[in-house]
Structures are given as structure tokens and as C-alpha cells.
Motif scaffolding. Structure first.
Motif, PDB file in Angstrom:
ATOM      1  N   GLN A 264       0.838  -1.196   0.000  1.00  0.00           N
ATOM      2  CA  GLN A 264       0.000   0.000   0.000  1.00  0.00           C
ATOM      3  C   GLN A 264       0.877   1.252   0.000  1.00  0.00           C
ATOM      4  O   GLN A 264       0.644   2.191  -0.759  1.00  0.00           O
ATOM      5  N   ALA A 265       1.879   1.282   0.874  1.00  0.00           N
ATOM      6  CA  ALA A 265       2.761   2.442   0.997  1.00  0.00           C
ATOM      7  C   ALA A 265       3.559   2.663  -0.291  1.00  0.00           C
ATOM      8  O   ALA A 265       3.701   3.810  -0.746  1.00  0.00           O
ATOM      9  N   ASN A 266       4.052   1.589  -0.871  1.00  0.00           N
ATOM     10  CA  ASN A 266       4.795   1.719  -2.129  1.00  0.00           C
ATOM     11  C   ASN A 266       3.908   2.289  -3.227  1.00  0.00           C
ATOM     12  O   ASN A 266       4.341   3.129  -4.006  1.00  0.00           O
ATOM     13  N   GLY A 267       2.662   1.838  -3.278  1.00  0.00           N
ATOM     14  CA  GLY A 267       1.724   2.348  -4.274  1.00  0.00           C
ATOM     15  C   GLY A 267       1.423   3.832  -4.101  1.00  0.00           C
ATOM     16  O   GLY A 267       1.083   4.523  -5.064  1.00  0.00           O
ATOM     17  N   LEU A 268       1.575   4.312  -2.877  1.00  0.00           N
ATOM     18  CA  LEU A 268       1.336   5.735  -2.587  1.00  0.00           C
ATOM     19  C   LEU A 268       2.606   6.571  -2.683  1.00  0.00           C
ATOM     20  O   LEU A 268       2.569   7.781  -2.474  1.00  0.00           O
ATOM     21  N   GLY A 269       3.733   5.919  -2.947  1.00  0.00           N
ATOM     22  CA  GLY A 269       5.001   6.644  -3.055  1.00  0.00           C
ATOM     23  C   GLY A 269       5.601   7.045  -1.722  1.00  0.00           C
ATOM     24  O   GLY A 269       6.377   7.996  -1.644  1.00  0.00           O
ATOM     25  N   LEU A 270       5.252   6.320  -0.656  1.00  0.00           N
ATOM     26  CA  LEU A 270       5.770   6.628   0.679  1.00  0.00           C
ATOM     27  C   LEU A 270       7.029   5.824   0.969  1.00  0.00           C
ATOM     28  O   LEU A 270       7.245   4.759   0.396  1.00  0.00           O
ATOM     29  N   THR A 271       7.841   6.337   1.886  1.00  0.00           N
ATOM     30  CA  THR A 271       8.996   5.609   2.371  1.00  0.00           C
ATOM     31  C   THR A 271       8.812   5.360   3.861  1.00  0.00           C
ATOM     32  O   THR A 271       7.966   5.983   4.504  1.00  0.00           O
ATOM     33  N   GLY A 272       9.603   4.443   4.406  1.00  0.00           N
ATOM     34  CA  GLY A 272       9.524   4.127   5.826  1.00  0.00           C
ATOM     35  C   GLY A 272       9.599   2.636   6.039  1.00  0.00           C
ATOM     36  O   GLY A 272      10.290   1.927   5.306  1.00  0.00           O
ATOM     37  N   TYR A 273       8.858   2.141   7.021  1.00  0.00           N
ATOM     38  CA  TYR A 273       8.890   0.710   7.309  1.00  0.00           C
ATOM     39  C   TYR A 273       7.685   0.294   8.149  1.00  0.00           C
ATOM     40  O   TYR A 273       7.008   1.127   8.753  1.00  0.00           O
TER      41      TYR A 273
ATOM     42  N   VAL B  50       4.250   1.475  12.195  1.00  0.00           N
ATOM     43  CA  VAL B  50       4.382   1.892  10.805  1.00  0.00           C
ATOM     44  C   VAL B  50       4.959   3.306  10.805  1.00  0.00           C
ATOM     45  O   VAL B  50       4.369   4.212  11.390  1.00  0.00           O
ATOM     46  N   ILE B  51       6.110   3.470  10.175  1.00  0.00           N
ATOM     47  CA  ILE B  51       6.703   4.791   9.975  1.00  0.00           C
ATOM     48  C   ILE B  51       6.507   5.122   8.506  1.00  0.00           C
ATOM     49  O   ILE B  51       6.899   4.339   7.631  1.00  0.00           O
ATOM     50  N   ALA B  52       5.876   6.253   8.235  1.00  0.00           N
ATOM     51  CA  ALA B  52       5.608   6.651   6.856  1.00  0.00           C
ATOM     52  C   ALA B  52       6.080   8.081   6.625  1.00  0.00           C
ATOM     53  O   ALA B  52       5.764   8.973   7.416  1.00  0.00           O
TER      54      ALA B  52
ATOM     55  N   GLN C 153      -0.993  14.137   1.904  1.00  0.00           N
ATOM     56  CA  GLN C 153      -2.161  13.514   1.278  1.00  0.00           C
ATOM     57  C   GLN C 153      -1.991  11.998   1.175  1.00  0.00           C
ATOM     58  O   GLN C 153      -2.917  11.235   1.453  1.00  0.00           O
ATOM     59  N   GLN C 154      -0.785  11.548   0.808  1.00  0.00           N
ATOM     60  CA  GLN C 154      -0.537  10.115   0.685  1.00  0.00           C
ATOM     61  C   GLN C 154      -0.495   9.449   2.067  1.00  0.00           C
ATOM     62  O   GLN C 154      -0.978   8.335   2.240  1.00  0.00           O
TER      63      GLN C 154
END
Length: 92
Positions: free
Chosen positions: A26-35, A46-48, A53-54
Motif C-alpha cells: 500500500q505504501a509503495n503504491g502511494l510513493g511513501l517511504t519508511g517501514y 508503521v513509519i511513513a 495527502q498520501q
């Protein structure tokens, strides 16, 4: 747009049901980084990092229960200092 970062602590049936993997997708699809990382108390951290907006979209997905076999009972969030991550990973 400026980047922001949050820590989310997710509780319920969130370990052993593919929760971290689905959160990563889900995070990759939104262009987020973290773990995403399992916690000793049975929750998932969850660190995002990314655009607000994402991040809000990821939080909405988490509030709705995440993946099919998970059940989210509680979601706590707090702001975090923006950090540089290479993609969105799963911590063990």
C-alpha cells in the motif's frame, strides 16, 4: 510539496496475517517511504514519510482494517521528524 512523517501504532489482529507485507504494498503504491515492524506487545509500528495527502490515504487504509485477514482495533499516531528511507521496508 513538503514532506512529513508519522509513526502509527496499529493494534488488533495484525501479526501473522500478512499485515506488514500488505502495508508495504500500500505504501509503495502511494510513493511513501519508511517501514512496518512487529512490536513485542502484538502491535505493528508503521513509519511513513512523504506528502501529507498520501500519508492520510495510508492512515485511512489502516483505519479500515488493512489487509483482508487483519482486524484493526486501535490506531495511534504521532508526528515524527522527517527521515530519509530507501523505499518502504519490512523490519524483523
Amino acid at each position: 510539496m513538503p514532506k512529513t512523517s508519522i509513526a502509527a501504532y496499529v493494534y488488533g489482529r495484525v501479526q501473522g496475517v500478512g499485515f506488514r507485507f500488505a502495508t508495504q504494498q500500500q505504501a509503495n503504491g502511494l510513493g511513501l517511504t519508511g517501514y512496518a515492524k512487529n512490536l513485542d506487545d502484538g502491535g505493528v509500528e508503521v513509519i511513513a514519510c512523504g506528502e501529507q495527502q498520501q500519508i492520510d490515504q495510508l492512515l485511512d487504509w489502516l483505519r479500515q482494517g488493512g489487509p483482508k485477514h487483519a482486524k484493526v482495533d486501535k490506531l495511534l499516531t504521532e508526528p515524527r521528524a522527517v527521515a530519509e528511507y530507501q523505499g518502504f521496508g519490512i523490519c524483523h
